[in-house]
Design a protein around this motif. Structure first.
Motif, PDB file in Angstrom:
ATOM      1  N   VAL A 161       3.669   7.846   1.430  1.00  0.00           N
ATOM      2  CA  VAL A 161       3.400   7.079   2.649  1.00  0.00           C
ATOM      3  C   VAL A 161       3.186   5.626   2.264  1.00  0.00           C
ATOM      4  O   VAL A 161       2.319   5.312   1.452  1.00  0.00           O
ATOM      5  N   MET A 162       3.995   4.754   2.857  1.00  0.00           N
ATOM      6  CA  MET A 162       3.863   3.319   2.606  1.00  0.00           C
ATOM      7  C   MET A 162       3.473   2.632   3.904  1.00  0.00           C
ATOM      8  O   MET A 162       3.889   3.040   4.974  1.00  0.00           O
ATOM      9  N   SER A 163       2.668   1.590   3.790  1.00  0.00           N
ATOM     10  CA  SER A 163       2.191   0.854   4.960  1.00  0.00           C
ATOM     11  C   SER A 163       2.388  -0.635   4.731  1.00  0.00           C
ATOM     12  O   SER A 163       2.401  -1.092   3.591  1.00  0.00           O
ATOM     13  N   PRO A 164       2.475  -1.393   5.820  1.00  0.00           N
ATOM     14  CA  PRO A 164       2.483  -2.843   5.643  1.00  0.00           C
ATOM     15  C   PRO A 164       1.122  -3.302   5.116  1.00  0.00           C
ATOM     16  O   PRO A 164       0.133  -2.580   5.226  1.00  0.00           O
ATOM     17  N   SER A 165       1.075  -4.483   4.554  1.00  0.00           N
ATOM     18  CA  SER A 165      -0.197  -5.029   4.087  1.00  0.00           C
ATOM     19  C   SER A 165      -1.163  -5.150   5.254  1.00  0.00           C
ATOM     20  O   SER A 165      -0.751  -5.357   6.397  1.00  0.00           O
ATOM     21  N   PRO A 166      -2.464  -5.034   4.998  1.00  0.00           N
ATOM     22  CA  PRO A 166      -3.452  -5.159   6.071  1.00  0.00           C
ATOM     23  C   PRO A 166      -3.413  -6.553   6.702  1.00  0.00           C
ATOM     24  O   PRO A 166      -3.098  -7.543   6.041  1.00  0.00           O
ATOM     25  N   PRO A 183       0.830  -1.204   0.000  1.00  0.00           N
ATOM     26  CA  PRO A 183       0.000   0.000   0.000  1.00  0.00           C
ATOM     27  C   PRO A 183       0.871   1.264   0.000  1.00  0.00           C
ATOM     28  O   PRO A 183       1.767   1.420   0.816  1.00  0.00           O
ATOM     29  N   CYS A 184       0.615   2.130  -0.960  1.00  0.00           N
ATOM     30  CA  CYS A 184       1.416   3.330  -1.142  1.00  0.00           C
ATOM     31  C   CYS A 184       0.481   4.481  -1.496  1.00  0.00           C
ATOM     32  O   CYS A 184      -0.319   4.367  -2.427  1.00  0.00           O
ATOM     33  N   GLU A 185       0.574   5.572  -0.744  1.00  0.00           N
ATOM     34  CA  GLU A 185      -0.280   6.724  -0.987  1.00  0.00           C
ATOM     35  C   GLU A 185       0.568   7.982  -1.020  1.00  0.00           C
ATOM     36  O   GLU A 185       1.647   8.040  -0.437  1.00  0.00           O
ATOM     37  N   LEU A 186       0.053   8.981  -1.686  1.00  0.00           N
ATOM     38  CA  LEU A 186       0.660  10.297  -1.711  1.00  0.00           C
ATOM     39  C   LEU A 186      -0.272  11.196  -0.902  1.00  0.00           C
ATOM     40  O   LEU A 186      -1.428  11.400  -1.287  1.00  0.00           O
ATOM     41  N   ILE A 187       0.221  11.677   0.245  1.00  0.00           N
ATOM     42  CA  ILE A 187      -0.614  12.484   1.137  1.00  0.00           C
ATOM     43  C   ILE A 187       0.080  13.812   1.385  1.00  0.00           C
ATOM     44  O   ILE A 187       1.142  13.868   2.001  1.00  0.00           O
TER      45      ILE A 187
END
Length: 190
Positions: free
Chosen positions: A37-42, A28-32
């Motif tokens: 911003v990268m997160s571990p998988s749910p 998961p990768c978002e531009l905020i």
């Protein structure tokens, strides 16, 4: 085995053009606000809750002619914001915002499911953006606290949920009036 590592350049502000240069990924990768911003998988529990919500949403969407999407899908907001909501509903009237690459416009309903890594982002940063761009309904589902909050775009106090449920109670939507289920049906408990 060739293993790639991703290095994020935090010394500069990212744009959508920079974001588009990234390779497709399951991370998961978002531009905020210009920050990548990268997160571990749910977690499996997060995915279970999302899947159950998606089942309810999909059943209603078939009746409306709209579209529902399950993460990961990019929602392009502006030059510095690309989010990946957990669930998105787009009415039949707004289907033109669905493009070949993503969603490029304001969805009718967005659901974010809280994880330990995204509490501040979903409750604050993303909520404010969703309210500013006019998302008609924004749901925050918190499996750890067994809660669901619903925010409407036209409510007087943007920081107080229009609906707040704990463990059980009927969930309904002004965007999808026939969507009704009990909160306990989405498996908020481990």
């Amino acid at each position: 085995m060739d293993v790639k590592t991703l290095t994020i350049d935090r010394s500069r502000e990212w744009t959508v053009d920079d974001f588009l240069q990234l390779e497709e990924s399951n991370t998961p990768c978002e531009l905020i606000n210009g920050e990548l911003v990268m997160s571990p998988s749910p977690s499996p529990h997060h995915q279970d809750v999302a899947s159950n919500l998606n089942d309810f949403l999909k059943a209603e969407v078939k009746k409306t002619g709209g579209k529902a999407f399950f993460s990961p899908i990019d929602l392009y907001i502006d030059r510095k914001n690309v989010f990946q909501p957990d669930l998105v509903y787009i009415s039949a009237e707004k289907k033109s915002i669905i493009t070949k690459r993503s969603i490029e416009g304001v969805p009718d309903l967005i659901v974010e499911i809280i994880s330990p890594t995204n509490i501040f982002t979903d409750r604050n940063r993303k909520k404010k953006v969703y309210q500013q761009i006019g998302v008609r309904e924004y749901w925050i589902v918190d499996p750890a606290n067994h809660t669901l909050e619903i925010y409407k775009h036209d409510q007087a106090d943007p920081d107080t949920p229009h609906v707040y449920l704990v463990k059980e109670g009927e969930v309904s939507s002004s965007v999808l009036p026939d969507l009704k289920f009990d909160l306990k049906e989405i498996s908020l408990s481990d």
